[in-house]
Scaffold this active site. Sequence first.
Site, PDB file in Angstrom:
ATOM      1  CD  GLU A  84      22.693  42.820  -7.447  1.00 50.71           C
ATOM      2  OE1 GLU A  84      23.779  42.334  -7.152  1.00 50.71           O
ATOM      3  OE2 GLU A  84      22.506  43.528  -8.462  1.00 50.71           O
ATOM      4  CB  CYS A  97      15.934  50.812  -8.352  1.00 46.45           C
ATOM      5  SG  CYS A  97      15.974  49.824  -9.849  1.00 46.45           S
ATOM      6  CB  CYS A 104      15.111  39.181 -16.885  1.00 46.51           C
ATOM      7  SG  CYS A 104      14.022  40.018 -18.057  1.00 46.51           S
ATOM      8  CB  CYS A 108      17.567  43.355 -23.314  1.00 48.49           C
ATOM      9  SG  CYS A 108      15.791  43.598 -23.358  1.00 48.49           S
ATOM     10  CB  CYS A 111      19.923  43.878 -19.780  1.00 48.20           C
ATOM     11  SG  CYS A 111      19.295  43.967 -18.109  1.00 48.20           S
ATOM     12  N   GLY A 156      14.401  41.771 -13.844  1.00 50.32           N
ATOM     13  CA  GLY A 156      13.073  41.266 -14.186  1.00 50.32           C
ATOM     14  C   GLY A 156      12.281  42.186 -15.080  1.00 50.32           C
ATOM     15  CD  GLU A 157       8.889  43.658 -18.896  1.00 53.88           C
ATOM     16  OE1 GLU A 157       9.866  44.349 -19.199  1.00 53.88           O
ATOM     17  OE2 GLU A 157       7.759  44.153 -18.657  1.00 53.88           O
ATOM     18  CB  SER A 211      12.980  49.578 -22.132  1.00 50.38           C
ATOM     19  OG  SER A 211      13.083  49.764 -20.751  1.00 50.38           O
ATOM     20  CG  LEU A 212      11.489  53.397 -28.226  1.00 46.61           C
ATOM     21  CD1 LEU A 212      10.302  52.490 -28.495  1.00 46.61           C
ATOM     22  CD2 LEU A 212      11.096  54.862 -28.495  1.00 46.61           C
ATOM     23  CG  HIS A 213      16.590  50.599 -25.181  1.00 46.34           C
ATOM     24  ND1 HIS A 213      16.761  51.667 -24.345  1.00 46.34           N
ATOM     25  CD2 HIS A 213      16.277  49.549 -24.383  1.00 46.34           C
ATOM     26  CE1 HIS A 213      16.564  51.284 -23.092  1.00 46.34           C
ATOM     27  NE2 HIS A 213      16.259  50.017 -23.092  1.00 46.34           N
ATOM     28  CG  ASN A 287      25.071  52.140 -16.781  1.00 40.05           C
ATOM     29  OD1 ASN A 287      25.773  53.141 -16.708  1.00 40.05           O
ATOM     30  ND2 ASN A 287      23.786  52.144 -16.499  1.00 40.05           N
ATOM     31  CB  CYS A 330      20.185  51.353 -16.043  1.00 35.16           C
ATOM     32  SG  CYS A 330      19.095  52.578 -15.369  1.00 35.16           S
TER      33      CYS A 330
HETATM   34  N1  SAH Z   1      12.548  44.915 -17.820  1.00 35.39           N
HETATM   35  C1  SAH Z   1      12.227  46.278 -17.588  1.00 35.39           C
HETATM   36  C2  SAH Z   1      12.889  46.902 -16.390  1.00 35.39           C
HETATM   37  C3  SAH Z   1      14.359  46.654 -16.169  1.00 35.39           C
HETATM   38  S1  SAH Z   1      15.657  47.607 -16.726  1.00 35.39           S
HETATM   39  C4  SAH Z   1      12.493  47.085 -18.829  1.00 35.39           C
HETATM   40  O1  SAH Z   1      12.968  46.548 -19.808  1.00 35.39           O
HETATM   41  O2  SAH Z   1      12.173  48.261 -18.839  1.00 35.39           O
HETATM   42  C5  SAH Z   1      15.515  49.278 -16.447  1.00 35.39           C
HETATM   43  C6  SAH Z   1      16.121  50.078 -17.606  1.00 35.39           C
HETATM   44  O3  SAH Z   1      17.547  49.901 -17.737  1.00 35.39           O
HETATM   45  C7  SAH Z   1      15.536  49.649 -18.935  1.00 35.39           C
HETATM   46  O4  SAH Z   1      15.234  50.768 -19.697  1.00 35.39           O
HETATM   47  C8  SAH Z   1      16.682  48.869 -19.525  1.00 35.39           C
HETATM   48  O5  SAH Z   1      16.545  48.743 -20.896  1.00 35.39           O
HETATM   49  C9  SAH Z   1      17.861  49.667 -19.091  1.00 35.39           C
HETATM   50  N2  SAH Z   1      19.137  48.963 -19.214  1.00 35.39           N
HETATM   51  C10 SAH Z   1      19.341  47.633 -19.243  1.00 35.39           C
HETATM   52  N3  SAH Z   1      20.659  47.362 -19.375  1.00 35.39           N
HETATM   53  C11 SAH Z   1      21.289  48.546 -19.448  1.00 35.39           C
HETATM   54  C12 SAH Z   1      22.662  48.920 -19.565  1.00 35.39           C
HETATM   55  N4  SAH Z   1      23.614  48.006 -19.653  1.00 35.39           N
HETATM   56  N5  SAH Z   1      22.945  50.237 -19.575  1.00 35.39           N
HETATM   57  C13 SAH Z   1      21.973  51.167 -19.470  1.00 35.39           C
HETATM   58  N6  SAH Z   1      20.687  50.873 -19.343  1.00 35.39           N
HETATM   59  C14 SAH Z   1      20.324  49.578 -19.340  1.00 35.39           C
END
Ligand code: SAH
Length: 342
Positions: A84, A97, A104, A108, A111, A156-157, A211-213, A287, A330
Amino acid sequence: MLSDLSFEEIKLYVKKIGLPEFRGQQIFDAIYSGKTLQEISNISKAIKDIIQPDYPSYNIERCLTSKDGTKKYIVKYADGNIVECVLMKYKYGYTLCVSTQVGCRMGCKFCASTLHGLARNLSAGEILGQVLLVNRELGGSLKKRMITNIVMMGSGEPLDNFDNVTRFIDLVSAGRGLNISQRNISLSTCGLVPQIYKLLEKSYNITLTISLHASEDEKRAMIMPIANKYKISEIFKACKDYYQKTNRRIYFEYTLIKGVNDSQEDCLRLAKLLKGFNCHINIIPLNTVKERTLQSTSRLEAYKFADRLKELGLSATVRRTMGEDIAGACGQLRNQIIETKN
Ligand code: SAH
């Protein structure tokens, strides 16, 4: 596949199969205008038969439109795999995007893209195909670029598919091609440290997004398995080196998950960690992904979290959620077509 090749390489290809040079330009024009082989009008059937095995055969399988205008395109490749990509309209133009892998393998916890692991990498030309097909949907062509910005934040990463992704950056930003400025391209990674250094060597002008989180390793490892491999301090060192070399401001993504990483202490620790570093923090309320139990922090709390960071001297914004009703936001992208309310 021909969309994996640069303009010069297509010229060589044409020469190799014994066609006159001008055919190279015609084929290049057709690919970059998102045309199917059948739609090319200035090439004979005999030549089409010769190039057919190499000509891209991806297509847009379906398109879903969100209430907010965001569109999700489902792109299908020759082997039946689908990914997608999501089109967002901003004041300055269209941002696409793109996905860089089918599925992937990063795992995580929040995701959707990683739920079924990695099916396969996409080639550079397959990633580019998403841009070319959607550009065409918008009425664009090689000479008429409708998409101005690209973010690699689909499934994907990107740094787990390094060679194809960097080739994609080369192709999409090439003067002969769509000529999308590298300044308008963002690559988002969960933090594969050695590959960040490899990227640095490329001296691109793209924006690096991490993507720190979480602001401590143990907590990060609870939601992102990759944190068991690379420490936040190592990611930071790589980011600082990246900044030194490119002078490009680094972006950090911080997805707020209720009761996991959204407390006052989390906020303070994050501020302490990033203080003095020329960066921007994107706060994203989680999300929902139906297979996951993690819950989102409220939007109001997200604004408070961002405000607190700002008070502490950092640059932070809460990201607008787009396309949530079509599972295009996201972390909601996945490699299967799922039925949505639309
Ligand atoms: N693999 C890459 C790019 C993909 S995701 C990465 O990790 O950065 C793009 C962004 O969306 C990342 O910051 C990811 O952590 C975030 N993301 C993934 N799942 C999410 C969710 N359920 N809600 C909000 N953001 C999310």
